[in-house]
Design a protein around this motif. Structure first.
Motif, PDB file in Angstrom:
ATOM      1  N   THR A   1      18.960  13.789 -15.827  1.00 13.30           N
ATOM      2  CA  THR A   1      19.578  15.033 -16.261  1.00 13.30           C
ATOM      3  C   THR A   1      20.287  15.667 -15.063  1.00 13.30           C
ATOM      4  N   PRO A   2      21.443  15.128 -14.714  1.00 11.74           N
ATOM      5  CA  PRO A   2      22.120  15.589 -13.496  1.00 11.74           C
ATOM      6  C   PRO A   2      22.442  17.088 -13.520  1.00 11.74           C
ATOM      7  N   GLY A   3      22.774  17.590 -14.702  1.00 11.06           N
ATOM      8  CA  GLY A   3      23.071  19.024 -14.807  1.00 11.06           C
ATOM      9  C   GLY A   3      21.880  19.848 -14.369  1.00 11.06           C
ATOM     10  N   MET A   4      20.709  19.465 -14.869  1.00  8.90           N
ATOM     11  CA  MET A   4      19.481  20.180 -14.512  1.00  8.90           C
ATOM     12  C   MET A   4      19.188  20.050 -13.021  1.00  8.90           C
ATOM     13  N   ALA A   5      19.453  18.857 -12.483  1.00  9.57           N
ATOM     14  CA  ALA A   5      19.179  18.633 -11.062  1.00  9.57           C
ATOM     15  C   ALA A   5      20.032  19.569 -10.208  1.00  9.57           C
ATOM     16  N   ILE A   6      21.274  19.791 -10.640  1.00 11.01           N
ATOM     17  CA  ILE A   6      22.148  20.683  -9.875  1.00 11.01           C
ATOM     18  C   ILE A   6      21.676  22.136  -9.973  1.00 11.01           C
ATOM     19  N   ILE A   7      21.263  22.520 -11.172  1.00  9.80           N
ATOM     20  CA  ILE A   7      20.738  23.884 -11.333  1.00  9.80           C
ATOM     21  C   ILE A   7      19.531  24.081 -10.415  1.00  9.80           C
ATOM     22  N   ASP A   8      18.733  23.035 -10.328  1.00  5.25           N
ATOM     23  CA  ASP A   8      17.554  23.099  -9.468  1.00  5.25           C
ATOM     24  C   ASP A   8      17.948  23.303  -7.996  1.00  5.25           C
ATOM     25  N   ILE A   9      18.997  22.592  -7.587  1.00  5.32           N
ATOM     26  CA  ILE A   9      19.475  22.750  -6.205  1.00  5.32           C
ATOM     27  C   ILE A   9      19.959  24.185  -5.975  1.00  5.32           C
ATOM     28  N   VAL A  10      20.717  24.700  -6.937  1.00  5.15           N
ATOM     29  CA  VAL A  10      21.224  26.074  -6.801  1.00  5.15           C
ATOM     30  C   VAL A  10      20.057  27.055  -6.718  1.00  5.15           C
ATOM     31  N   ASN A  11      19.076  26.848  -7.551  1.00  2.52           N
ATOM     32  CA  ASN A  11      17.890  27.710  -7.541  1.00  2.52           C
ATOM     33  C   ASN A  11      17.230  27.709  -6.155  1.00  2.52           C
ATOM     34  N   LYS A  12      17.047  26.505  -5.617  1.00  3.69           N
ATOM     35  CA  LYS A  12      16.396  26.396  -4.297  1.00  3.69           C
ATOM     36  C   LYS A  12      17.240  27.049  -3.209  1.00  3.69           C
ATOM     37  N   GLU A  13      18.549  26.832  -3.264  1.00  4.69           N
ATOM     38  CA  GLU A  13      19.414  27.407  -2.228  1.00  4.69           C
ATOM     39  C   GLU A  13      19.502  28.936  -2.337  1.00  4.69           C
ATOM     40  N   LEU A  14      19.476  29.444  -3.569  1.00  5.75           N
ATOM     41  CA  LEU A  14      19.469  30.909  -3.741  1.00  5.75           C
ATOM     42  C   LEU A  14      18.189  31.488  -3.140  1.00  5.75           C
ATOM     43  N   THR A  15      17.093  30.776  -3.379  1.00  7.70           N
ATOM     44  CA  THR A  15      15.802  31.214  -2.834  1.00  7.70           C
ATOM     45  C   THR A  15      15.860  31.250  -1.306  1.00  7.70           C
ATOM     46  N   GLU A  16      16.396  30.170  -0.725  1.00 12.82           N
ATOM     47  CA  GLU A  16      16.539  30.095   0.736  1.00 12.82           C
ATOM     48  C   GLU A  16      17.407  31.233   1.264  1.00 12.82           C
ATOM     49  N   LEU A  17      18.495  31.488   0.529  1.00 14.28           N
ATOM     50  CA  LEU A  17      19.440  32.527   0.932  1.00 14.28           C
ATOM     51  C   LEU A  17      18.740  33.879   1.057  1.00 14.28           C
ATOM     52  N   MET A  18      17.774  34.115   0.189  1.00 15.59           N
ATOM     53  CA  MET A  18      17.067  35.400   0.213  1.00 15.59           C
ATOM     54  C   MET A  18      15.814  35.345   1.086  1.00 15.59           C
ATOM     55  N   GLY A  19      15.691  34.296   1.883  1.00 18.77           N
ATOM     56  CA  GLY A  19      14.606  34.257   2.860  1.00 18.77           C
ATOM     57  C   GLY A  19      13.551  33.190   2.593  1.00 18.77           C
ATOM     58  N   GLY A  20      13.628  32.520   1.454  1.00 22.10           N
ATOM     59  CA  GLY A  20      12.656  31.459   1.158  1.00 22.10           C
ATOM     60  C   GLY A  20      11.307  32.017   0.750  1.00 22.10           C
ATOM     61  N   GLU A  21      10.447  32.185   1.722  1.00 19.87           N
ATOM     62  CA  GLU A  21       9.103  32.697   1.467  1.00 19.87           C
ATOM     63  C   GLU A  21       9.104  34.216   1.300  1.00 19.87           C
ATOM     64  N   THR A  22       8.068  34.723   0.672  1.00 16.97           N
ATOM     65  CA  THR A  22       7.872  36.172   0.610  1.00 16.97           C
ATOM     66  C   THR A  22       7.496  36.666   2.004  1.00 16.97           C
ATOM     67  N   ALA A  23       8.235  37.645   2.512  1.00 20.52           N
ATOM     68  CA  ALA A  23       7.975  38.141   3.866  1.00 20.52           C
ATOM     69  C   ALA A  23       6.912  39.236   3.821  1.00 20.52           C
ATOM     70  N   LYS A  24       5.812  38.990   4.501  1.00 20.43           N
ATOM     71  CA  LYS A  24       4.687  39.936   4.457  1.00 20.43           C
ATOM     72  C   LYS A  24       4.855  41.085   5.439  1.00 20.43           C
ATOM     73  N   LEU A  25       4.175  42.155   5.130  1.00 18.64           N
ATOM     74  CA  LEU A  25       4.118  43.298   6.039  1.00 18.64           C
ATOM     75  C   LEU A  25       3.186  42.943   7.196  1.00 18.64           C
ATOM     76  N   GLU A  26       3.666  43.100   8.428  1.00  9.51           N
ATOM     77  CA  GLU A  26       2.829  42.757   9.590  1.00  9.51           C
ATOM     78  C   GLU A  26       1.830  43.879   9.871  1.00  9.51           C
ATOM     79  N   LYS A  27       0.737  43.488  10.524  1.00  9.03           N
ATOM     80  CA  LYS A  27      -0.307  44.446  10.853  1.00  9.03           C
ATOM     81  C   LYS A  27      -0.432  44.527  12.367  1.00  9.03           C
ATOM     82  N   ALA A  28      -0.731  45.688  12.879  1.00  8.24           N
ATOM     83  CA  ALA A  28      -0.944  45.814  14.328  1.00  8.24           C
ATOM     84  C   ALA A  28      -2.274  45.160  14.692  1.00  8.24           C
ATOM     85  N   ASN A  29      -2.374  44.683  15.929  1.00  9.64           N
ATOM     86  CA  ASN A  29      -3.636  44.080  16.366  1.00  9.64           C
ATOM     87  C   ASN A  29      -4.765  45.090  16.292  1.00  9.64           C
ATOM     88  N   LYS A  30      -4.396  46.297  16.640  1.00 11.16           N
ATOM     89  CA  LYS A  30      -5.395  47.367  16.626  1.00 11.16           C
ATOM     90  C   LYS A  30      -4.851  48.496  15.757  1.00 11.16           C
TER      91      LYS A  30
END
Ligand code: GDP
Length: 296
Positions: free
Chosen positions: A70-99
């Motif tokens: 299903t090449p059409g689906m495969a391309i949509i999948d690539i677009v989905n992954k690249e859009l995700t990457e474009l917005m940073g990939g992983e969810t960026a967590k709030l950092e905590k101070a050491n203390k």
């Protein structure tokens, strides 16, 4: 609704591809031309669009995709992954101070939603069993202090204020002291905004930054303003070393440009998305979910 135009255009493009048993390189090129236009119309940064299309094309003309059932689906999948990457990939967590306390400095232009977002963030932290302190360091906008105090009492979070005659640096320092003495583990500083970026604003923010050494410097930007939001983020980042961006007003009919460009242009991840005026309308930003939502 947000991204409506972009979503319907992309659905159109991919609808055509999805049905195909075989996809030629011409089909891919044609689809990418349309995706390119759709992104530009959604107010995504020109260079970001160019890089994005090149990446998708490179992967899409790969042998795997063409041979796929299903090449059409495969391309949509690539677009989905690249859009995700474009917005940073992983969810960026709030950092905590050491203390504790962890200091979070909120910055942004007036009207972006900085004060409202400060309250929302306090509520979110409170829900996670933290003890936040809100700090009223926007001494210039009439009623900003009062607004924060009202918000604080609504959500039962203490607000540290010293009126509008004490400097923001002094307010921030004393607030930090107050948090330490009272065992509060997050200090959220609502700093002043202006209608435009100016030197006085940046100087003051830098001074507050130097005085309290925040773990997080979050820039609040209005997603409705598209490329302007990205330019604002770029300028603030050069001056203040942002640790993240909060996109507000995603409940409006934003075209998508800010969400899709800000990480690529500034390098700063989007950490939160605000989707309404209510105090619980803030959530961590998930690039993957946002990409799926954009694709419809
Ligand atoms: P500040 O000047 O940056 O502190 O902005 P405010 O926090 O006072 O917000 C400006 C306006 O935007 C207020 O009317 C808020 O209720 C509204 N606002 C903030 N965030 C959102 C959001 O995510 N969605 C919507 N629809 N309105 C928002």
């Amino acid at each position: 609704m947000a991204f409506e135009g972009l979503t319907s255009r992309l659905q159109n493009v991919f609808g055509k591809l999805r049905g195909k048993g075989k996809v030629s390189e011409d089909d891919v090129n044609e689809a990418m031309r349309e995706v390119r236009l759709a992104l530009l119309e959604a107010d995504v940064n020109f260079k970001v669009v160019k890089d994005f299309i090149n990446k998708v094309k490179e992967k899409a003309v790969g042998i795997e995709v063409m041979k796929s059932f299903t090449p059409g689906m495969a391309i949509i999948d690539i677009v989905n992954k690249e859009l995700t990457e474009l917005m940073g990939g992983e969810t960026a967590k709030l950092e905590k101070a050491n203390k504790p306390p962890t200091v979070i400095m909120m910055a942004g232009l007036q009207g972006a939603g900085k004060t409202t977002t400060s309250g929302k963030l306090a509520k979110l932290l409170q829900k996670q069993n933290h003890k936040p302190l809100l700090v009223a360091a926007d001494i210039y906008r009439p009623a900003a202090i009062k607004q924060l105090e009202v918000l604080g009492s609504q959500i039962n979070v203490p607000v540290f204020a010293l009126g509008d005659q004490v400097s923001p640096v002094e307010i921030a320092k004393q607030a930090l002291e107050h948090a330490r003495e009272n065992h509060l583990d997050y200090v959220i500083i609502d700093t002043a905004g202006r209608l435009h970026i100016d030197e006085a604003l940046m100087d003051e923010l830098k001074q507050v930054h130097a005085a309290v050494n925040p773990t997080e410097v979050l820039l609040v930007v209005d997603a409705m303003t598209g490329q302007d939001a990205v330019n604002v983020a770029d300028s603030f980042n050069q001056q203040l070393a942002l640790t993240g961006v909060v996109l507000t007003k995603l409940d409006g009919d934003t075209r998508g440009g800010a969400a899709l460009s800000v990480k690529a242009v500034t390098g700063c991840p989007i950490k939160f998305a605000a989707t309404g005026e209510k105090v619980d309308a803030l959530e961590p930003f998930h690039p993957e979910r946002m990409a799926s939502r954009i694709l419809g």
